[in-house]
Design a protein around this motif. Structure first.
Motif, short mmCIF file in Angstrom:
data_model
loop_
_atom_site.label_atom_id
_atom_site.label_comp_id
_atom_site.label_asym_id
_atom_site.label_seq_id
_atom_site.Cartn_x
_atom_site.Cartn_y
_atom_site.Cartn_z
N GLU A 159 0.86 -1.18 0.00
CA GLU A 159 0.00 0.00 0.00
C GLU A 159 0.90 1.23 0.00
O GLU A 159 2.06 1.18 0.45
N ALA A 160 0.37 2.31 -0.52
CA ALA A 160 1.17 3.53 -0.61
C ALA A 160 1.37 4.14 0.78
O ALA A 160 0.47 4.07 1.63
N PRO A 161 2.53 4.72 1.05
CA PRO A 161 2.77 5.38 2.35
C PRO A 161 1.81 6.54 2.55
O PRO A 161 1.33 7.15 1.59
N TYR A 162 1.53 6.85 3.82
CA TYR A 162 0.66 7.97 4.11
C TYR A 162 1.36 9.28 3.75
O TYR A 162 2.59 9.37 3.75
N TYR A 163 0.57 10.29 3.48
CA TYR A 163 1.13 11.58 3.08
C TYR A 163 1.96 12.21 4.20
O TYR A 163 2.86 13.00 3.94
N ASP A 164 1.63 11.89 5.46
CA ASP A 164 2.37 12.49 6.57
C ASP A 164 3.55 11.63 7.02
O ASP A 164 4.14 11.87 8.07
N ASP A 165 3.93 10.64 6.22
CA ASP A 165 5.09 9.80 6.52
C ASP A 165 6.35 10.66 6.34
O ASP A 165 6.70 11.06 5.23
N LYS A 166 7.05 10.93 7.44
CA LYS A 166 8.21 11.82 7.38
C LYS A 166 9.48 11.12 6.92
O LYS A 166 10.49 11.78 6.63
N ASP A 167 9.45 9.78 6.89
CA ASP A 167 10.66 9.04 6.54
C ASP A 167 10.65 8.54 5.09
O ASP A 167 11.67 8.10 4.58
N THR A 168 9.48 8.60 4.45
CA THR A 168 9.35 8.07 3.10
C THR A 168 8.76 9.14 2.19
O THR A 168 7.82 9.83 2.57
N ALA A 169 9.29 9.24 0.99
CA ALA A 169 8.78 10.24 0.04
C ALA A 169 8.87 9.69 -1.38
O ALA A 169 9.70 8.82 -1.68
N ALA A 196 8.73 0.45 -4.49
CA ALA A 196 7.83 0.66 -5.63
C ALA A 196 6.43 0.22 -5.25
O ALA A 196 6.24 -0.85 -4.67
N TYR A 197 5.48 1.07 -5.57
CA TYR A 197 4.07 0.75 -5.35
C TYR A 197 3.41 0.61 -6.72
O TYR A 197 3.34 1.58 -7.48
N VAL A 198 2.98 -0.61 -7.02
CA VAL A 198 2.42 -0.91 -8.34
C VAL A 198 0.93 -1.21 -8.17
O VAL A 198 0.54 -2.05 -7.36
N VAL A 199 0.12 -0.53 -8.96
CA VAL A 199 -1.33 -0.73 -8.85
C VAL A 199 -1.97 -0.49 -10.22
O VAL A 199 -1.43 0.26 -11.04
N TRP A 200 -3.10 -1.15 -10.44
CA TRP A 200 -3.87 -0.87 -11.64
C TRP A 200 -4.93 0.15 -11.27
O TRP A 200 -5.90 -0.15 -10.58
N GLY A 201 -4.74 1.38 -11.71
CA GLY A 201 -5.66 2.45 -11.36
C GLY A 201 -6.64 2.76 -12.47
O GLY A 201 -6.77 2.02 -13.45
N TRP A 202 -7.31 3.87 -12.33
CA TRP A 202 -8.34 4.26 -13.30
C TRP A 202 -7.75 4.51 -14.68
O TRP A 202 -8.43 4.37 -15.70
N ASN A 203 -6.45 4.88 -14.72
CA ASN A 203 -5.80 5.19 -16.00
C ASN A 203 -4.81 4.10 -16.42
O ASN A 203 -3.91 4.35 -17.20
N GLY A 204 -4.97 2.91 -15.88
CA GLY A 204 -4.11 1.80 -16.27
C GLY A 204 -3.04 1.50 -15.24
O GLY A 204 -3.15 1.88 -14.06
N LEU A 205 -2.01 0.80 -15.67
CA LEU A 205 -0.94 0.40 -14.78
C LEU A 205 -0.16 1.63 -14.32
O LEU A 205 0.32 2.43 -15.12
#
Length: 244
Positions: A159-169, A196-205
């Protein structure tokens, strides 16, 4: 096959005059059973397979039985699959539906959904089959993309890191000490902190690269992150977030 298995070079072969008695008997039995009490789908599949064994082609079987060719083709497929036979015997599905479900053997969720559509909403069955095919193709593309990044030494995020994650960007939100844009080439020595966060979203891979413990490697966040104009990647991620 048995002779070859034990190493025999030759076996006797008996040439006999063929006749249609077996075919005629099978056809007569089929008509009688269909009129008296309809055969089960697995029984029909076995019947079509037996006629094929006797040398009849699909068009010939269709003409002699007045059954559509696609049903006969599906029946022969079902007869050759133990899995499809079990599905046809256990659930109220037609031969062509059982043949379609065969594609998803091993995918329990897909099989359950297709059986449900076959029984409760048969008019939507074909649409659901295509949807499951599309979903399978997407999963395969995501799996291939993940495998490529794993081979390059990346850690795959579930899953993608939270926006307030201070250690990951995100890579696109980071710069070098000098303020230059960060690229994947800068991450060669980062090791497992490359993510790497890989997901199939609304606009494809969609693949988003993150850096964990980025300060350790001398990277820093852009000073205008969240204030300046969004990058194309940020826009796409935002749209995915809203859609979800």
């Amino acid at each position: 096959l048995a002779a070859r298995e034990v190493g025999l070079a030759t076996i006797p072969a008996y040439i006999v005059e063929g006749d249609d008695s077996t075919v005629e008997r099978l056809l007569k039995q089929f008509v009688e059973n269909e009129q008296r009490a309809a055969l089960t789908e697995p029984e029909r599949a076995a019947f079509f397979q037996q006629l094929a064994f006797e040398g009849l082609t699909v068009p010939q079987i269709a003409k002699r039985t007045n059954v559509p060719k696609k049903v006969i083709e599906a029946g022969i497929k079902v007869a050759e699959s133990e899995f499809a036979q079990k599905v046809a015997a256990k659930h109220e599905v037609t031969l062509d539906q059982a043949a379609a479900i065969m594609e998803f053997e091993g995918d329990k969720d897909a099989v359950n959904r297709l059986v449900q559509y076959a029984e409760d909403a048969p008019e939507q069955f074909a649409h659901e089959v295509q949807r499951q095919r599309d979903e399978r193709e997407r999963r395969e593309e995501v799996a291939t993309e993940k495998a490529n990044f794993i081979e390059q030494g990346y850690t795959i995020l579930h899953e993608a890191p939270y926006y307030d994650d201070k250690d990951t960007a995100r890579l696109t939100d980071l710069t070098t000490k000098e303020g230059a844009d960060l690229t994947v080439e800068h991450l060669i020595g980062v090791g497992k902190d490359r993510q790497a966060y890989v997901v199939w979203g609304w606009n494809g891979l969609t693949t988003t690269v993150y850096v964990h413990n980025f300060k350790t490697y001398g990277f820093k966040k852009r000073t205008n992150t969240g204030n300046g104009p969004m990058t194309d990647e940020q826009k796409a991620e935002r749209k995915t977030l809203i859609a979800n």
